[in-house]
Design an enzyme around this catalytic site. Structure first.
Site, PDB file in Angstrom:
ATOM      1  N   CYS A   1       9.029 -37.111   9.762  1.00  0.00           N
ATOM      2  CA  CYS A   1       8.257 -37.734   8.683  1.00  0.00           C
ATOM      3  C   CYS A   1       7.131 -36.784   8.307  1.00  0.00           C
ATOM      4  O   CYS A   1       6.093 -37.221   7.831  1.00  0.00           O
ATOM      5  CB  CYS A   1       7.697 -39.038   9.233  1.00  0.00           C
ATOM      6  SG  CYS A   1       7.719 -40.328   8.048  1.00  0.00           S
TER       7      CYS A   1
ATOM      8  N   GLU B   1      13.289 -30.938  -2.189  1.00  0.00           N
ATOM      9  CA  GLU B   1      13.150 -32.324  -2.644  1.00  0.00           C
ATOM     10  C   GLU B   1      13.107 -32.349  -4.167  1.00  0.00           C
ATOM     11  O   GLU B   1      12.465 -31.479  -4.756  1.00  0.00           O
ATOM     12  CB  GLU B   1      11.871 -32.952  -2.069  1.00  0.00           C
ATOM     13  CG  GLU B   1      11.946 -33.089  -0.560  1.00  0.00           C
ATOM     14  CD  GLU B   1      10.695 -33.717   0.060  1.00  0.00           C
ATOM     15  OE1 GLU B   1       9.850 -34.246  -0.692  1.00  0.00           O
ATOM     16  OE2 GLU B   1      10.572 -33.692   1.285  1.00  0.00           O
TER      17      GLU B   1
ATOM     18  N   HIS C   1      11.166 -39.340   0.985  1.00  0.00           N
ATOM     19  CA  HIS C   1       9.744 -38.993   1.143  1.00  0.00           C
ATOM     20  C   HIS C   1       8.856 -40.221   0.887  1.00  0.00           C
ATOM     21  O   HIS C   1       8.008 -40.236  -0.020  1.00  0.00           O
ATOM     22  CB  HIS C   1       9.364 -37.846   0.194  1.00  0.00           C
ATOM     23  CG  HIS C   1       8.144 -37.085   0.646  1.00  0.00           C
ATOM     24  ND1 HIS C   1       8.021 -35.728   0.485  1.00  0.00           N
ATOM     25  CD2 HIS C   1       6.996 -37.480   1.250  1.00  0.00           C
ATOM     26  CE1 HIS C   1       6.850 -35.328   0.962  1.00  0.00           C
ATOM     27  NE2 HIS C   1       6.210 -36.387   1.435  1.00  0.00           N
TER      28      HIS C   1
HETATM   29  N1  NAD Z   1       6.154 -38.106   4.965  1.00  0.00           N
HETATM   30  C1  NAD Z   1       5.045 -38.280   4.352  1.00  0.00           C
HETATM   31  O1  NAD Z   1       4.980 -38.906   3.308  1.00  0.00           O
HETATM   32  C2  NAD Z   1       3.782 -37.726   4.937  1.00  0.00           C
HETATM   33  C3  NAD Z   1       2.577 -38.417   4.763  1.00  0.00           C
HETATM   34  C4  NAD Z   1       1.400 -37.867   5.284  1.00  0.00           C
HETATM   35  C5  NAD Z   1       1.458 -36.653   5.960  1.00  0.00           C
HETATM   36  N2  NAD Z   1       2.637 -36.010   6.092  1.00  0.00           N
HETATM   37  C6  NAD Z   1       2.722 -34.751   6.830  1.00  0.00           C
HETATM   38  O2  NAD Z   1       2.614 -35.055   8.218  1.00  0.00           O
HETATM   39  C7  NAD Z   1       2.149 -33.916   8.931  1.00  0.00           C
HETATM   40  C8  NAD Z   1       1.046 -34.314   9.893  1.00  0.00           C
HETATM   41  O3  NAD Z   1      -0.050 -34.822   9.177  1.00  0.00           O
HETATM   42  P1  NAD Z   1      -1.437 -35.164   9.927  1.00  0.00           P
HETATM   43  O4  NAD Z   1      -2.289 -35.856   8.911  1.00  0.00           O
HETATM   44  O5  NAD Z   1      -1.181 -35.791  11.208  1.00  0.00           O
HETATM   45  O6  NAD Z   1      -1.986 -33.691  10.147  1.00  0.00           O
HETATM   46  P2  NAD Z   1      -3.022 -33.201  11.253  1.00  0.00           P
HETATM   47  O7  NAD Z   1      -3.546 -31.912  10.767  1.00  0.00           O
HETATM   48  O8  NAD Z   1      -3.972 -34.286  11.591  1.00  0.00           O
HETATM   49  O9  NAD Z   1      -2.093 -32.933  12.528  1.00  0.00           O
HETATM   50  C9  NAD Z   1      -1.196 -31.879  12.610  1.00  0.00           C
HETATM   51  C10 NAD Z   1      -1.127 -31.480  14.054  1.00  0.00           C
HETATM   52  O10 NAD Z   1      -0.122 -30.487  14.192  1.00  0.00           O
HETATM   53  C11 NAD Z   1      -0.574 -29.568  15.169  1.00  0.00           C
HETATM   54  N3  NAD Z   1       0.166 -28.321  15.040  1.00  0.00           N
HETATM   55  C12 NAD Z   1      -0.035 -27.308  14.156  1.00  0.00           C
HETATM   56  N4  NAD Z   1       0.870 -26.331  14.375  1.00  0.00           N
HETATM   57  C13 NAD Z   1       1.640 -26.745  15.414  1.00  0.00           C
HETATM   58  C14 NAD Z   1       2.739 -26.180  16.096  1.00  0.00           C
HETATM   59  N5  NAD Z   1       3.211 -24.967  15.768  1.00  0.00           N
HETATM   60  N6  NAD Z   1       3.307 -26.896  17.088  1.00  0.00           N
HETATM   61  C15 NAD Z   1       2.823 -28.115  17.434  1.00  0.00           C
HETATM   62  N7  NAD Z   1       1.770 -28.692  16.848  1.00  0.00           N
HETATM   63  C16 NAD Z   1       1.196 -28.017  15.830  1.00  0.00           C
HETATM   64  C17 NAD Z   1      -2.052 -29.440  14.907  1.00  0.00           C
HETATM   65  O11 NAD Z   1      -2.748 -28.962  16.033  1.00  0.00           O
HETATM   66  C18 NAD Z   1      -2.422 -30.876  14.584  1.00  0.00           C
HETATM   67  O12 NAD Z   1      -2.870 -31.558  15.735  1.00  0.00           O
HETATM   68  C19 NAD Z   1       1.726 -32.926   7.848  1.00  0.00           C
HETATM   69  O13 NAD Z   1       2.767 -31.999   7.664  1.00  0.00           O
HETATM   70  C20 NAD Z   1       1.596 -33.782   6.603  1.00  0.00           C
HETATM   71  O14 NAD Z   1       1.765 -33.037   5.435  1.00  0.00           O
HETATM   72  C21 NAD Z   1       3.795 -36.514   5.609  1.00  0.00           C
HETATM   73  O1  3PG Z   2       1.414 -35.005   2.467  1.00  0.00           O
HETATM   74  C1  3PG Z   2       1.429 -36.184   2.127  1.00  0.00           C
HETATM   75  O2  3PG Z   2       0.383 -36.832   1.910  1.00  0.00           O
HETATM   76  C2  3PG Z   2       2.732 -36.872   2.025  1.00  0.00           C
HETATM   77  O3  3PG Z   2       3.774 -35.996   2.085  1.00  0.00           O
HETATM   78  C3  3PG Z   2       2.837 -37.819   0.876  1.00  0.00           C
HETATM   79  O4  3PG Z   2       3.327 -37.224  -0.288  1.00  0.00           O
HETATM   80  P1  3PG Z   2       3.377 -38.087  -1.637  1.00  0.00           P
HETATM   81  O5  3PG Z   2       1.970 -38.309  -2.058  1.00  0.00           O
HETATM   82  O6  3PG Z   2       4.112 -37.275  -2.622  1.00  0.00           O
HETATM   83  O7  3PG Z   2       4.050 -39.369  -1.311  1.00  0.00           O
END
Ligand code: NAD
Ligand code: 3PG
Length: 526
Positions: free
Chosen positions: A228, A259, A278
């Site tokens: 995710c 995507e 997503h």
């Molecule tokens: N699917 C979605 O809609 C959605 C929504 C929100 C965030 N995200 C994604 O989720 C991910 C995490 O978001 P977050 O807010 O928790 O970020 P965050 O920065 O709080 O946490 C990321 C963590 O990954 C760790 N990290 C970095 N490189 C690493 C590696 N090589 N191996 C292991 N750990 C590593 C960092 O130390 C950090 O603790 C991001 O990629 C963000 O874009 C996706």
């Molecule tokens: O990085 C993010 O905040 C998530 O991937 C969410 O993406 P979206 O705003 O396009 O839903």
């Protein structure tokens, strides 16, 4: 009135905030060439992950001051290009944390109980109870890769469900992992031991294809993977082959290398593969959170205020910013002042935090000093975003020092610049009411507030000098608002600082330096 383009679907709460200060145009699904065509009109751009903000878009956005990402990931924005152009990029680092974490948990549960396929089967009028035998997550091991905001939330929910927790994150301590109920382990161990593996990391060169044929080969045949976080962290072709062959038990993906997901072998798999488009951040609550968070920041920047979650302003995290806010203006003013006195091409700037100020992080004050220094040459083109880059490109060597000893003021800032007119220094402090005082120039103690028009002289402390300068300024109809002399010894060298109500006319400096006893004179506009 400023103009803001919103190029992805954003909750109306965000649009309402933007509309307080700007004319807002919502145009989603713009083809890239159309975005490049219309972006020159806009002062701000607000996006989600759907818009690719490329260098071409940024270069075309000649009026852009800010790009706001209503979400976390900024990998769809060319940050270096924005930084070079002095455009601040902001995001909402926490607005969708809960939503994304809950989606990961939902995918894990859906995978363990075959919910999507079972649902489909019943809707197709079948009743296949044997086919959809599930497995419990209770007492199973969850491997969390990336124990940041989302990973931590997932860990705490999983713990409450009775799961055992392993975590891999090279940037956090074992103590922090323990607080979250996780055992920090190396990646291979996590791959070998986990029943469920959930990814919560950014896509970086290190994490690209982290899950590949080789790493899948280390996993249990019963292992299930949830992603995710970001597409590209899993080698999708390798995953499809592994699931096809039954090398692992399942996977649930919300994010993809490309995507929207195009032709893909992932689509051909059965109940062992769950795909969502997503949706991690797609909850009503998260969309309000991120829209409000980012719209407020865009509004603030358009009003000339700082942004709290700028991703391309080094060292300016919101807490530090709040604490140092009064000193940033001091640093900028002193940078501007010393830049004008040192003159021309500056090749070295020393920034010294003194007294109480020395306990603070120096980076924001260095950036603010550079902004002030460079504003003499670059005017409004330099800002907190690009000041460091501009300084580097101009070959300005920056030296940061701290001196905790307290002088006349509990905290003060000292800047020393070497330019084509020589090396000069200035010190300043804040009074208890927040007013700026220039407290030293070139080693001479003074105590003057900055003002729009100033004159500084380096002269011999002797009778008649002050009078002659006063006469000369009077002859040019320049009114003196305040005047002060700083000296170390009587009739030695001295500094005179004058605040003026009027700008100094051209040519007057020559006449001033022609007065016997005056060595140098500098006009400064602050
Ligand atoms: N699917 C979605 O809609 C959605 C929504 C929100 C965030 N995200 C994604 O989720 C991910 C995490 O978001 P977050 O807010 O928790 O970020 P965050 O920065 O709080 O946490 C990321 C963590 O990954 C760790 N990290 C970095 N490189 C690493 C590696 N090589 N191996 C292991 N750990 C590593 C960092 O130390 C950090 O603790 C991001 O990629 C963000 O874009 C996706
Ligand atoms: O990085 C993010 O905040 C998530 O991937 C969410 O993406 P979206 O705003 O396009 O839903």
């Amino acid at each position: 009135m400023s103009k803001v383009l919103v190029s992805d679907p954003i909750d109306s709460a965000g649009i309402d905030i933007l509309s307080q200060v700007a004319q807002v145009s919502v145009q989603t699904k713009l083809p890239p060439e159309e975005l490049v065509k219309i972006i020159p009109e806009y002062d701000a751009l607000m996006v989600r992950s759907g818009t690719r903000v490329t260098q071409e878009v940024i270069d075309a956005g000649t009026h852009l001051k800010i790009i706001g990402r209503a979400g976390v990931g900024v990998d769809n924005i060319d940050i270096p290009a924005a930084t070079r152009r002095g455009i601040v990029v902001v995001n909402s680092p926490e607005g969708n944390t809960t939503a994304a974490a809950e989606h990961a948990i939902a995918l894990m549960m859906a995978l363990s109980r075959c919910i999507p396929d079972a649902n489909h089967s019943v809707k197709e009028n079948r009743w296949e109870r044997k086919k959809f035998m599930g497995s419990e997550v209770y007492k199973k091991t969850l491997g969390v890769v990336g124990l940041g905001k989302i990973g931590s939330h997932v860990a705490s929910v999983a713990k409450a469900m009775g799961m055992k927790l392993l975590a891999y994150d090279p940037f956090i301590t074992a103590e922090r992992a323990e607080q979250l109920g996780c055992r920090l382990v190396d990646l291979d161990f996590l791959f070998q031991e986990a029943d469920y593996i959930t990814l919560h990391i950014p896509r970086t060169p290190e994490t690209t294809n982290l899950i590949n044929a080789e790493s899948i080969g280390k996993m249990k045949p019963t292992a299930r993977i949830i992603n995710c976080s970001r597409g590209g962290i899993i080698d999708e072709a390798a995953l499809a082959v592994a699931l096809e062959k039954g090398q692992i038990a399942g996977a649930a993906l919300d994010v993809f290398e490309t995507e929207p997901l195009g032709e893909s072998p992932l689509r051909d798999l059965g109940a062992n593969m769950i795909l969502t488009p997503h949706l991690g951040a797609s909850t009503e609550e998260a969309q309000v959170n991120v829209a409000v968070d980012v719209a407020e920041q865009i509004r603030d920047v358009l009003l000339g205020l700082p942004a709290r979650s700028a991703v391309n302003i080094p060292g300016l995290n919101p807490n530090v910013l709040e604490q140092l806010k009064p000193y940033l203006q001091l640093a900028e003013t002193l940078g501007n002042l010393v830049g004008q006195i040192a003159g021309g091409r500056i090749d070295k700037l020393e920034v010294r935090l003194q007294g109480d100020l020395a306990t603070n992080q120096s980076q924001p004050l260095v950036v603010a000093s550079l902004k002030g220094l460079l504003s003499n040459a670059l005017r409004e083109r330099v800002n907190y975003v690009n000041a460091s880059i501009e300084a580097k490109e101009r070959g300005i060597r920056v030296i940061e020092t701290k001196d905790a000893s307290v002088g006349d003021y509990s905290g003060s800032l000292h800047l020393s610049a070497r330019g084509s007119l020589g090396e000069h220094s200035v010190t300043g402090a804040l009074l208890s009411d927040g007013e700026i005082r220039i407290t030293n120039l070139d080693g001479f103690p003074i105590n003057v507030p900055p003002s729009n028009y100033m004159l500084f002289t380096l002269h011999r402390d002797m009778p008649g000098i002050i009078g002659r300068i006063g006469m000369l300024l009077g002859n040019f109809n320049v009114n003196i608002a305040s005047m002060q002399v700083g000296r170390k010894i009587v009739r030695g060298n001295a500094v005179m600082a004058l605040s003026l109500d009027d700008p100094l006319p051209d040519g007057i400096l020559q006449e001033i330096t022609g007065i016997p006893g005056i060595g140098d004179a500098y006009t400064v506009n602050l």
